[in-house]
Design a protein around this motif. Structure first.
Motif, PDB file in Angstrom:
ATOM      1  N   ARG A 191      -0.170   2.747  -3.515  1.00 25.86           N
ATOM      2  CA  ARG A 191      -1.056   3.883  -3.302  1.00 25.86           C
ATOM      3  C   ARG A 191      -0.255   5.122  -2.894  1.00 25.86           C
ATOM      4  O   ARG A 191      -0.418   6.194  -3.463  1.00 25.86           O
ATOM      5  CB  ARG A 191      -2.097   3.566  -2.216  1.00 25.86           C
TER       6      ARG A 191
ATOM      7  N   LEU B  58     -10.330   3.934  -1.518  1.00 19.64           N
ATOM      8  CA  LEU B  58     -10.307   4.151  -0.064  1.00 19.64           C
ATOM      9  C   LEU B  58      -9.298   5.249   0.283  1.00 19.64           C
ATOM     10  O   LEU B  58      -9.569   6.113   1.133  1.00 19.64           O
ATOM     11  CB  LEU B  58      -9.934   2.861   0.681  1.00 19.64           C
ATOM     12  N   TYR B  59      -8.170   5.209  -0.380  1.00 18.59           N
ATOM     13  CA  TYR B  59      -7.127   6.205  -0.127  1.00 18.59           C
ATOM     14  C   TYR B  59      -7.574   7.601  -0.573  1.00 18.59           C
ATOM     15  O   TYR B  59      -7.438   8.581   0.165  1.00 18.59           O
ATOM     16  CB  TYR B  59      -5.838   5.774  -0.831  1.00 18.59           C
TER      17      TYR B  59
ATOM     18  N   GLU C  86       0.825  -1.213   0.000  1.00 17.39           N
ATOM     19  CA  GLU C  86       0.000   0.000   0.000  1.00 17.39           C
ATOM     20  C   GLU C  86       0.859   1.263   0.000  1.00 17.39           C
ATOM     21  O   GLU C  86       0.542   2.228  -0.693  1.00 17.39           O
ATOM     22  CB  GLU C  86      -0.983   0.007   1.167  1.00 17.39           C
TER      23      GLU C  86
ATOM     24  N   PHE D 233      -8.732  -0.323  -2.970  1.00 14.74           N
ATOM     25  CA  PHE D 233      -7.763   0.275  -2.054  1.00 14.74           C
ATOM     26  C   PHE D 233      -7.436   1.707  -2.489  1.00 14.74           C
ATOM     27  O   PHE D 233      -7.283   2.604  -1.656  1.00 14.74           O
ATOM     28  CB  PHE D 233      -6.483  -0.557  -1.979  1.00 14.74           C
TER      29      PHE D 233
ATOM     30  N   HIS E 286      -6.103  -4.045   3.121  1.00 16.20           N
ATOM     31  CA  HIS E 286      -5.207  -5.038   2.528  1.00 16.20           C
ATOM     32  C   HIS E 286      -4.859  -6.116   3.554  1.00 16.20           C
ATOM     33  O   HIS E 286      -4.901  -7.313   3.251  1.00 16.20           O
ATOM     34  CB  HIS E 286      -3.943  -4.334   2.043  1.00 16.20           C
TER      35      HIS E 286
ATOM     36  N   TYR F  41      -6.306   3.435   5.738  1.00 13.00           N
ATOM     37  CA  TYR F  41      -7.498   2.675   5.344  1.00 13.00           C
ATOM     38  C   TYR F  41      -7.174   1.583   4.324  1.00 13.00           C
ATOM     39  O   TYR F  41      -7.587   0.434   4.503  1.00 13.00           O
ATOM     40  CB  TYR F  41      -8.612   3.607   4.855  1.00 13.00           C
ATOM     41  N   PRO F  42      -6.461   1.891   3.230  1.00 12.90           N
ATOM     42  CA  PRO F  42      -6.104   0.787   2.342  1.00 12.90           C
ATOM     43  C   PRO F  42      -5.144  -0.212   2.988  1.00 12.90           C
ATOM     44  O   PRO F  42      -5.211  -1.409   2.693  1.00 12.90           O
ATOM     45  CB  PRO F  42      -5.475   1.475   1.130  1.00 12.90           C
TER      46      PRO F  42
END
Length: 163
Positions: A41, A89-90, A37, A86, A103, A98-99
């Protein structure tokens, strides 16, 4: 290669003790949840967002790369959708945790189910999707969709209040 990866997954999710389960949970759920993540992300999606100036393109390109890097052609689309979830969510929350938590939860549930199956406590084998009752799958899908809807609306409402 797909068969080799499946064999490796089976080795990583076969536990002879609770200690092995904990080690597996750390290696399969926590490390990838945090590391992937932060990379996909936190670094890649943010970088793409700055370049393409479109959050949806950034999310889906990062999700595709996230999925492709796992080198499993049969899991490409489902993993890409998971990566996009994911990513959203980010973006919605503005918070990388959150991601990361999503995950870890996704991978962790798989590890827990594999462990419970190996102990004979449940009949559903993660490697055999047909062993999962369809009603349970549908309930899970509806529950997940409702949570995503509520999460999105909550964070969009918060952003509108701040503006």
């Amino acid at each position: 290669m797909e068969d080799d990866l499946a064999a490796a997954t089976e080795r990583f999710t076969t536990f002879d003790s609770f200690g092995q389960f904990l080690l597996g949970f750390f290696a399969i759920a926590i490390l990838p949840g945090v590391g992937e993540e932060l990379l996909f992300r936190g670094v890649l999606q943010n970088g793409l967002q700055r370049v393409v100036k479109n959050q949806h393109v950034a999310i889906w390109v990062a999700a595709f790369i996230f999925s492709a890097i796992h080198m499993q052609i049969f899991g490409l689309v489902p993993r890409m959708v998971l990566g996009a979830i994911f990513g959203y969510l980010y973006v919605w929350s503005g918070n990388i945790w959150y991601p990361i938590i999503g995950h870890i939860a996704n991978n962790g549930i798989g590890v827990i189910v594999a462990y419970l199956f190996s102990l004979g406590l449940i009949d559903s084998d993660m490697e055999d999707p047909e062993s999962m009752p369809i009603t349970l799958s549908l309930i899970g899908l509806i529950f997940f969709a409702a949570l995503m809807f509520l999460f999105r609306n909550h964070y969009l409402k918060q952003k509108n209040i701040r503006e």
